[in-house]
Scaffold this active site. Structure first.
Site, PDB file in Angstrom:
ATOM      1  N   SER A   1       0.839  -1.198   0.000  1.00  0.00           N
ATOM      2  CA  SER A   1       0.000   0.000   0.000  1.00  0.00           C
ATOM      3  C   SER A   1       0.871   1.243   0.000  1.00  0.00           C
ATOM      4  CB  SER A   1      -0.918   0.006   1.226  1.00  0.00           C
ATOM      5  OG  SER A   1      -1.637   1.218   1.317  1.00  0.00           O
ATOM      6  N   ASP A   2       0.464   2.256  -0.755  1.00  0.00           N
ATOM      7  CA  ASP A   2       1.150   3.534  -0.751  1.00  0.00           C
ATOM      8  C   ASP A   2       0.867   4.240   0.572  1.00  0.00           C
ATOM      9  OD1 ASP A   2       2.489   5.842  -1.469  1.00  0.00           O
ATOM     10  OD2 ASP A   2       0.720   6.711  -2.412  1.00  0.00           O
TER      11      ASP A   2
END
EC number: 7.2.2.10
Length: 477
Positions: free
Chosen positions: A336-337
């Site tokens: 996930s960013d």
């Protein structure tokens, strides 16, 4: 012809925007019509297990009615057909509903927000609102939103592989100023003048000619098709063997009626009686196929995936296809960013060091000498691809750019920086754009002022750098 100021852009009033859209078109592409519900029904019917069951249901229904009559003989075939139809419609309805939701989601995803210069200020607009004549700033990582011409830039390099298929990065300057929509900015930054939008661009022509991908099968679908093929082959082989054996026994007089009499006597049997005997044997073979194929398997899998999909939707996870639930269930790692996803992506300057000493407050310019403050402010104003719009009437300045640039520019304003005035006091000689590969960037400027050494007048050159501390020290050494 375009009535555009390369520095301030177009005026941006509603009448001007409407006139440009009427003359040159809007920056939208023709949307392909979504798939109909019947298309999803047809896709669901292509499952191999269901095909075998549909054939078995038709044969069972025909033989049942033939041997037992319509009142009693339709039960088995109709039951199988009902299970098949239930699986088909549950799958089709779920996929169709998700398709409608994803059409809206895709439109929102393609609605990119970008900066454009109108009336001398940078504003954020939708990519669909761009018009011919707009001035658009570009920086590394941006997608070229329309076809256009480069106005100015520093080390601007474009990845045109999506359009030309060539992996080589193309450098853009005044000798090669043409930009194609759909390409990516690989390095540097600059500004472009929009010359074509929508279907009139190279990207628009490409989008109008391509078709949608049908997608590939998931691991679960592959396994189920393998199981259905194996069971179908085994069932058909056994049924065929039984059919041959029973027919051989029937015609050789080795099968008997309940009263003990031989079912087939050569020369004493009519055509109708012989056909009825063969139909009964064929019914046994079909029964073996029906029993061998697990008609409840597709229904169980479909209902399980549908339940999983509903459960994921309650957790705000939108599922387009039922099979995606199985694919996500096999995931072991999810990346996930962080920036903008787990954080707000709103950066500020919290610490500042000058001469090896930490400032008690990074916003307190009184702790610095006038020369140091002037040098720092010049570096902030020149070594950036962001911008500050200073409205008339004493209103708050509007800071635009990347989160890092906005944080540094806002810090410069707190130090007393006048953005336009500071930039006018020196001229840029060369720019070293910052990117994630080099992890550093900088700008070489020529100050308008000079110093007199007693013998000659010397011009002042400065290099303002931005990078990690270790990289800056290594560059100085």
């Amino acid at each position: 012809m375009l009535k555009t100021d390369t520095q301030k852009g177009i005026s941006g009033d509603d009448s001007d925007l409407l006139a440009r859209k009427n003359a040159f078109g809007s920056n939208t592409y023709p949307r392909k019509k979504g798939r109909s519900f019947l298309a999803f029904v047809w896709d669901a019917c292509k499952d191999l297990t269901l095909i075998i069951l549909m054939v078995a249901a038709a044969v069972s229904l025909a033989l049942g009615i033939t041997t037992e009559g319509i009142k009693e003989g339709w039960y088995d075939g109709a039951s199988i057909a009902f299970a098949v139809l239930l699986v088909v419609f549950v799958t089709a309805i779920s996929d169709y509903k998700q398709s409608l939701q994803f059409q809206n989601l895709n439109e929102e995803k393609q609605n990119i927000r970008l900066e454009v210069v109108r009336g001398g200020r940078r504003i954020t607009v939708s990519i669909y609102d761009l018009v011919v004549g707009d001035v658009v700033p570009l920086k590394i990582g941006d997608q070229v939103p329309t076809d256009g011409i480069l106005i100015s830039g520093h080390s601007l390099s474009i990845d045109e592989s999506s359009m030309t298929g060539e992996s080589k990065i193309v450098h853009k300057d005044q000798k090669s100023p043409f930009l194609m929509s759909g390409c990516k900015v690989a390095d540097g930054y600059g500004t472009m003048l929009v010359t074509a939008v929508g279907i009139n661009t190279e990207w628009g022509l490409l989008m109008a000619s391509i078709s949608e991908d049908s997608g590939e099968e998931t691991p679960l679908q592959v396994r189920l098709n393998g199981v259905a093929t194996f069971i179908g082959m085994v069932g058909l082989s056994v049924a065929l063997a039984v059919l041959v054996v029973l027919l051989a026994r029937y015609f050789t007089g080795h099968t008997y009626n309940p009263d003990g009499s031989v079912q087939y006597v050569k020369g004493n049997m009519g055509v109708g009686q012989t056909i009825r005997g063969i139909v009964k044997i064929f019914t046994v073979a079909v029964t073996i196929v029906v029993v061998a194929v697990p008609e409840g398997l597709p229904l169980a899998v479909t209902l399980t995936l549908a339940f999983s999909m509903r459960k994921m939707m309650k957790d705000k996870a939108l599922v387009r296809r039922l099979s995606a639930c199985e694919t996500m269930g096999s995931a072991t790692t999810i990346c996930s960013d962080k920036t903008g996803t787990l954080t707000l992506n709103q950066m500020t300057v919290v610490e500042a060091y000058f001469g090896g000493k930490k400032m008690d407050s990074p916003d307190n310019a009184q702790m610095l000498s006038a020369d140091v403050t002037s040098l720092i402010v010049e570096g902030i104003a020149q070594n950036t691809s962001g911008s500050i719009f200073e409205p008339e009437g004493g209103q708050e300045p509007e800071v635009t750019g990347s989160p890092t640039e906005k944080a540094i520019l806002s810090w410069g304003l707190k130090l007393g920086m006048k953005f336009s005035e500071t930039r006018s006091k020196s001229s840029i000689l060369h720019v070293f754009p910052f990117n994630s590969e080099k992890k550093r960037g900088g700008v070489a400027v020529l100050a308008l002022r000079s110093i007199y050494t007693g013998k000659e007048q010397l011009k002042l050159f400065w290099i303002h750098a931005q990078a990690g501390l270790t990289l800056v020290v290594r560059s100085i050494q």
